[in-house]
Write an enzyme that holds these catalytic residues in place. Structure first.
Site, short mmCIF file in Angstrom:
data_model
loop_
_atom_site.label_atom_id
_atom_site.label_comp_id
_atom_site.label_asym_id
_atom_site.label_seq_id
_atom_site.Cartn_x
_atom_site.Cartn_y
_atom_site.Cartn_z
N SER A 189 0.83 -1.20 0.00
CA SER A 189 0.00 0.00 0.00
C SER A 189 0.87 1.25 0.00
CB SER A 189 -0.91 0.02 1.23
OG SER A 189 -1.77 -1.09 1.22
N1 SAH Z 1 -0.50 -4.43 3.92
C1 SAH Z 1 0.05 -5.16 2.80
C2 SAH Z 1 -1.01 -5.32 1.75
C3 SAH Z 1 -0.66 -6.30 0.69
S1 SAH Z 1 -1.90 -6.43 -0.59
C4 SAH Z 1 1.23 -4.37 2.27
O1 SAH Z 1 1.15 -3.13 2.29
O2 SAH Z 1 2.19 -4.97 1.83
C5 SAH Z 1 -3.06 -7.50 0.19
C6 SAH Z 1 -2.55 -8.86 0.50
O3 SAH Z 1 -3.64 -9.64 0.97
C7 SAH Z 1 -1.97 -9.60 -0.69
O4 SAH Z 1 -0.64 -9.96 -0.39
C8 SAH Z 1 -2.86 -10.85 -0.82
O5 SAH Z 1 -2.14 -12.01 -1.22
C9 SAH Z 1 -3.40 -10.98 0.59
N2 SAH Z 1 -4.65 -11.73 0.71
C10 SAH Z 1 -5.75 -11.67 -0.07
N3 SAH Z 1 -6.70 -12.50 0.39
C11 SAH Z 1 -6.19 -13.12 1.49
C12 SAH Z 1 -6.67 -14.09 2.40
N4 SAH Z 1 -7.89 -14.61 2.30
N5 SAH Z 1 -5.87 -14.49 3.40
C13 SAH Z 1 -4.61 -13.97 3.55
N6 SAH Z 1 -4.10 -13.05 2.72
C14 SAH Z 1 -4.86 -12.62 1.69
#
Ligand code: SAH
Length: 218
Positions: free
Chosen positions: A62
């Site tokens: 993000s």
């Molecule tokens: N706060 C993180 C956001 C990453 S994007 C950052 O800034 O790096 C959101 C993430 O959620 C992705 O890596 C995706 O793989 C994960 N995600 C999506 N659905 C999910 C689920 N059901 N369980 C665990 N992770 C999930």
């Protein structure tokens, strides 16, 4: 508030986020200064741009203003000794910042569904001062479905969800401690960042904070 806070260095980025009143928690700013965003992004040249970056596997780290906004909403629930869950921990950036805020007396749990991202995030966290929390087991990152939370370490003072849920996952509400707070993007086409506060008697209050755009929680 978007795209205004670019910096030439990690420290300058953080100071710009503070100057624009997006990062309102001194404790969060202090922890962010110790977690160099460059270690968590694929394109280091753009590390201090106030923009998200694609990190592969349909995931993004993000933008700093979104991290800052969520940290500011959660700061009162990230006191030393508190227990925090980061769902969809992705790059691991926020997990590291949470870890430094709750410290050794607290416990930090990241949950991410893509194992490659978990491995990469652990490598990045090891390069920060949060690495010692990882070594000593005060911070852990699991490969799992975050919709189910991580029951074993709950209930949590703070829960952050980094991907947009179609509906508020019931398991996460259950794993929130009375007196705790969750920040979660909810919605499909249009998404809202929702604050979920659980009062000491267990009553749950939801507040829509602002419109956002996150990758979906699948
Ligand atoms: N706060 C993180 C956001 C990453 S994007 C950052 O800034 O790096 C959101 C993430 O959620 C992705 O890596 C995706 O793989 C994960 N995600 C999506 N659905 C999910 C689920 N059901 N369980 C665990 N992770 C999930």
């Amino acid at each position: 508030m978007m795209w205004r806070c670019h910096g030439a260095t990690n420290a300058e980025l953080i100071s710009n986020l503070q100057n624009h009143n997006i990062l309102t928690s001194p404790e969060a700013a202090f922890a962010m200064c110790k977690v160099d965003r460059r270690l968590f992004v694929p394109d280091a040249r753009l590390a201090y741009n106030d923009a998200p970056q694609v990190i592969g596997y349909a995931a993004t780290i993000s933008a700093p203003h979104m991290h800052s906004f969520c940290l500011s909403l959660l700061a009162d629930y990230l006191k030393p000794g508190n227990v925090v869950l980061d769902v969809g921990s992705g790059s691991g950036y926020l997990t590291a910042v949470f870890g430094l805020m709750v410290g050794e007396t607290g416990h930090t749990v990241g949950v991410e569904r893509i194992s490659e991202l978990v491995e990469r995030s652990i490598d990045a966290i090891k390069s920060t001062p949060a690495g010692s929390l990882l070594e000593k087991g005060h911070l852990v990152v699991h490969v799992a479905d975050g919709k189910l939370g991580w029951e074993a370490c709950g209930p949590y003072d703070a829960i952050h969800v980094g991907a947009a849920a179609a509906e508020l996952p019931e398991a996460l509400v259950r794993q929130l401690k009375p007196g705790g707070r969750m920040v979660i993007p909810v919605g499909t086409n249009s998404q809202e960042l929702v604050i979920v506060d659980k009062s000491l008697d267990g009553t749950v209050k939801k507040t829509n904070e602002l419109g956002v755009r996150y990758v979906p929680l699948v």
